[in-house]
Design a protein around this motif. Structure first.
Motif, PDB file in Angstrom:
ATOM      1  N   MET A   1       0.843  -1.175   0.000  1.00 26.43           N
ATOM      2  CA  MET A   1       0.000   0.000   0.000  1.00 26.43           C
ATOM      3  C   MET A   1       0.888   1.236   0.000  1.00 26.43           C
ATOM      4  O   MET A   1       1.818   1.332   0.773  1.00 26.43           O
ATOM      5  N   ASN A   2       0.593   2.149  -0.867  1.00 35.19           N
ATOM      6  CA  ASN A   2       1.308   3.421  -0.900  1.00 35.19           C
ATOM      7  C   ASN A   2       0.354   4.542  -0.511  1.00 35.19           C
ATOM      8  O   ASN A   2      -0.851   4.445  -0.714  1.00 35.19           O
ATOM      9  N   PHE A   3       0.912   5.598   0.042  1.00 31.01           N
ATOM     10  CA  PHE A   3       0.124   6.748   0.461  1.00 31.01           C
ATOM     11  C   PHE A   3       0.386   7.903  -0.497  1.00 31.01           C
ATOM     12  O   PHE A   3       1.515   8.113  -0.935  1.00 31.01           O
ATOM     13  N   ALA A   4      -0.654   8.662  -0.793  1.00 31.36           N
ATOM     14  CA  ALA A   4      -0.527   9.811  -1.681  1.00 31.36           C
ATOM     15  C   ALA A   4      -0.033  11.025  -0.905  1.00 31.36           C
ATOM     16  O   ALA A   4      -0.255  11.151   0.298  1.00 31.36           O
ATOM     17  N   LEU A   5       0.626  11.917  -1.614  1.00 29.80           N
ATOM     18  CA  LEU A   5       1.064  13.184  -1.034  1.00 29.80           C
ATOM     19  C   LEU A   5      -0.154  13.923  -0.473  1.00 29.80           C
ATOM     20  O   LEU A   5      -1.212  13.972  -1.111  1.00 29.80           O
ATOM     21  N   TYR A   6      -0.022  14.461   0.710  1.00 20.85           N
ATOM     22  CA  TYR A   6      -1.049  15.224   1.436  1.00 20.85           C
ATOM     23  C   TYR A   6      -2.208  14.378   1.958  1.00 20.85           C
ATOM     24  O   TYR A   6      -3.217  14.916   2.411  1.00 20.85           O
ATOM     25  N   SER A   7      -2.054  13.051   1.931  1.00 23.30           N
ATOM     26  CA  SER A   7      -3.092  12.211   2.521  1.00 23.30           C
ATOM     27  C   SER A   7      -2.845  12.079   4.025  1.00 23.30           C
ATOM     28  O   SER A   7      -1.726  12.252   4.503  1.00 23.30           O
ATOM     29  N   ASP A   8      -3.910  11.808   4.756  1.00 22.78           N
ATOM     30  CA  ASP A   8      -3.782  11.568   6.189  1.00 22.78           C
ATOM     31  C   ASP A   8      -3.384  10.127   6.416  1.00 22.78           C
ATOM     32  O   ASP A   8      -3.823   9.219   5.691  1.00 22.78           O
ATOM     33  N   VAL A   9      -2.543   9.909   7.418  1.00 18.97           N
ATOM     34  CA  VAL A   9      -2.125   8.569   7.812  1.00 18.97           C
ATOM     35  C   VAL A   9      -2.191   8.470   9.333  1.00 18.97           C
ATOM     36  O   VAL A   9      -2.158   9.478  10.038  1.00 18.97           O
ATOM     37  N   ILE A  10      -2.288   7.247   9.822  1.00 17.21           N
ATOM     38  CA  ILE A  10      -2.341   6.994  11.249  1.00 17.21           C
ATOM     39  C   ILE A  10      -1.074   6.263  11.661  1.00 17.21           C
ATOM     40  O   ILE A  10      -0.706   5.243  11.060  1.00 17.21           O
ATOM     41  N   LEU A  11      -0.423   6.784  12.684  1.00 16.33           N
ATOM     42  CA  LEU A  11       0.819   6.203  13.197  1.00 16.33           C
ATOM     43  C   LEU A  11       0.516   4.891  13.918  1.00 16.33           C
ATOM     44  O   LEU A  11      -0.427   4.815  14.717  1.00 16.33           O
ATOM     45  N   LEU A  12       1.300   3.853  13.647  1.00 20.29           N
ATOM     46  CA  LEU A  12       1.093   2.540  14.243  1.00 20.29           C
ATOM     47  C   LEU A  12       2.007   2.250  15.430  1.00 20.29           C
ATOM     48  O   LEU A  12       1.748   1.317  16.185  1.00 20.29           O
ATOM     49  N   LYS A  13       3.083   3.011  15.581  1.00 21.46           N
ATOM     50  CA  LYS A  13       4.064   2.755  16.641  1.00 21.46           C
ATOM     51  C   LYS A  13       4.382   4.051  17.361  1.00 21.46           C
ATOM     52  O   LYS A  13       4.395   5.123  16.759  1.00 21.46           O
ATOM     53  N   ASP A  14       4.647   3.962  18.651  1.00 22.86           N
ATOM     54  CA  ASP A  14       5.055   5.142  19.414  1.00 22.86           C
ATOM     55  C   ASP A  14       6.421   5.634  18.948  1.00 22.86           C
ATOM     56  O   ASP A  14       7.327   4.836  18.703  1.00 22.86           O
ATOM     57  N   ILE A  15       6.570   6.944  18.832  1.00 17.32           N
ATOM     58  CA  ILE A  15       7.851   7.604  18.570  1.00 17.32           C
ATOM     59  C   ILE A  15       8.018   8.594  19.726  1.00 17.32           C
ATOM     60  O   ILE A  15       7.802   9.800  19.585  1.00 17.32           O
ATOM     61  N   VAL A  16       8.349   8.067  20.884  1.00 14.54           N
ATOM     62  CA  VAL A  16       8.347   8.830  22.130  1.00 14.54           C
ATOM     63  C   VAL A  16       9.266  10.041  22.058  1.00 14.54           C
ATOM     64  O   VAL A  16       8.922  11.130  22.547  1.00 14.54           O
ATOM     65  N   GLU A  17      10.413   9.902  21.425  1.00 16.54           N
ATOM     66  CA  GLU A  17      11.368  11.011  21.361  1.00 16.54           C
ATOM     67  C   GLU A  17      10.813  12.225  20.610  1.00 16.54           C
ATOM     68  O   GLU A  17      11.294  13.339  20.776  1.00 16.54           O
ATOM     69  N   ASP A  18       9.780  12.000  19.786  1.00 20.55           N
ATOM     70  CA  ASP A  18       9.141  13.103  19.070  1.00 20.55           C
ATOM     71  C   ASP A  18       7.769  13.443  19.657  1.00 20.55           C
ATOM     72  O   ASP A  18       7.029  14.247  19.076  1.00 20.55           O
ATOM     73  N   GLY A  19       7.420  12.804  20.781  1.00 20.76           N
ATOM     74  CA  GLY A  19       6.137  13.075  21.409  1.00 20.76           C
ATOM     75  C   GLY A  19       4.948  12.527  20.640  1.00 20.76           C
ATOM     76  O   GLY A  19       3.839  13.036  20.752  1.00 20.76           O
ATOM     77  N   LEU A  20       5.167  11.472  19.854  1.00 24.58           N
ATOM     78  CA  LEU A  20       4.116  10.877  19.033  1.00 24.58           C
ATOM     79  C   LEU A  20       3.781   9.486  19.543  1.00 24.58           C
ATOM     80  O   LEU A  20       4.663   8.758  20.012  1.00 24.58           O
ATOM     81  N   PHE A  21       2.509   9.120  19.409  1.00 24.47           N
ATOM     82  CA  PHE A  21       2.060   7.831  19.903  1.00 24.47           C
ATOM     83  C   PHE A  21       1.147   7.164  18.886  1.00 24.47           C
ATOM     84  O   PHE A  21       0.487   7.853  18.087  1.00 24.47           O
ATOM     85  N   ALA A  22       1.122   5.842  18.917  1.00 28.58           N
ATOM     86  CA  ALA A  22       0.265   5.086  18.010  1.00 28.58           C
ATOM     87  C   ALA A  22      -1.143   5.656  18.065  1.00 28.58           C
ATOM     88  O   ALA A  22      -1.668   5.945  19.140  1.00 28.58           O
ATOM     89  N   GLY A  23      -1.730   5.869  16.903  1.00 24.29           N
ATOM     90  CA  GLY A  23      -3.060   6.451  16.805  1.00 24.29           C
ATOM     91  C   GLY A  23      -3.048   7.913  16.415  1.00 24.29           C
ATOM     92  O   GLY A  23      -4.075   8.449  16.001  1.00 24.29           O
ATOM     93  N   ASP A  24      -1.886   8.581  16.542  1.00 24.44           N
ATOM     94  CA  ASP A  24      -1.803   9.981  16.127  1.00 24.44           C
ATOM     95  C   ASP A  24      -1.996  10.073  14.614  1.00 24.44           C
ATOM     96  O   ASP A  24      -1.557   9.200  13.855  1.00 24.44           O
ATOM     97  N   ILE A  25      -2.644  11.145  14.175  1.00 27.72           N
ATOM     98  CA  ILE A  25      -2.948  11.354  12.767  1.00 27.72           C
ATOM     99  C   ILE A  25      -2.013  12.418  12.203  1.00 27.72           C
ATOM    100  O   ILE A  25      -1.864  13.487  12.789  1.00 27.72           O
ATOM    101  N   GLY A  26      -1.394  12.110  11.066  1.00 29.01           N
ATOM    102  CA  GLY A  26      -0.501  13.056  10.416  1.00 29.01           C
ATOM    103  C   GLY A  26      -0.820  13.164   8.939  1.00 29.01           C
ATOM    104  O   GLY A  26      -1.657  12.438   8.408  1.00 29.01           O
ATOM    105  N   THR A  27      -0.114  14.078   8.265  1.00 29.08           N
ATOM    106  CA  THR A  27      -0.299  14.321   6.839  1.00 29.08           C
ATOM    107  C   THR A  27       1.009  14.071   6.098  1.00 29.08           C
ATOM    108  O   THR A  27       2.055  14.592   6.497  1.00 29.08           O
TER     109      THR A  27
END
Length: 81
Positions: A1-27
């Motif tokens: 599966m590929n994601f398109a530019l400017y599409s929303d995606v959901i993070l699957l793993k915590d990235i604690v050092e960046d303050g991000l957690f599974a379930g966070d929504i990004g673009t």
């Protein structure tokens, strides 16, 4: 599966050092194709006021597409000094 530019995606793993957690929504803001490697994506994460919280570059396996079963939620973040 590929994601398109400017599409929303959901993070699957915590990235604690960046303050991000599974379930966070990004673009998706950039796509990185390197021969022989998993496709990478630069993803920007915002707060609800539109301020950038983090931009990370990670492999495709760290994300999934949103589905109609997903509901956005809110969590409070520690203020950055």
């Amino acid at each position: 599966m590929n994601f398109a530019l400017y599409s929303d995606v959901i993070l699957l793993k915590d990235i604690v050092e960046d303050g991000l957690f599974a379930g966070d929504i990004g673009t998706v803001v950039d796509i990185h194709n390197v021969s022989g490697l998993e496709t990478g994506y630069s993803v920007e994460f915002f707060d609800l006021l539109g301020n950038t919280r983090a931009v990370v570059t990670l492999p495709m396996s760290y994300f999934r597409q949103p589905t109609k079963s997903d509901i956005p939620t809110v969590r409070l973040l520690a203020e950055v000094a």
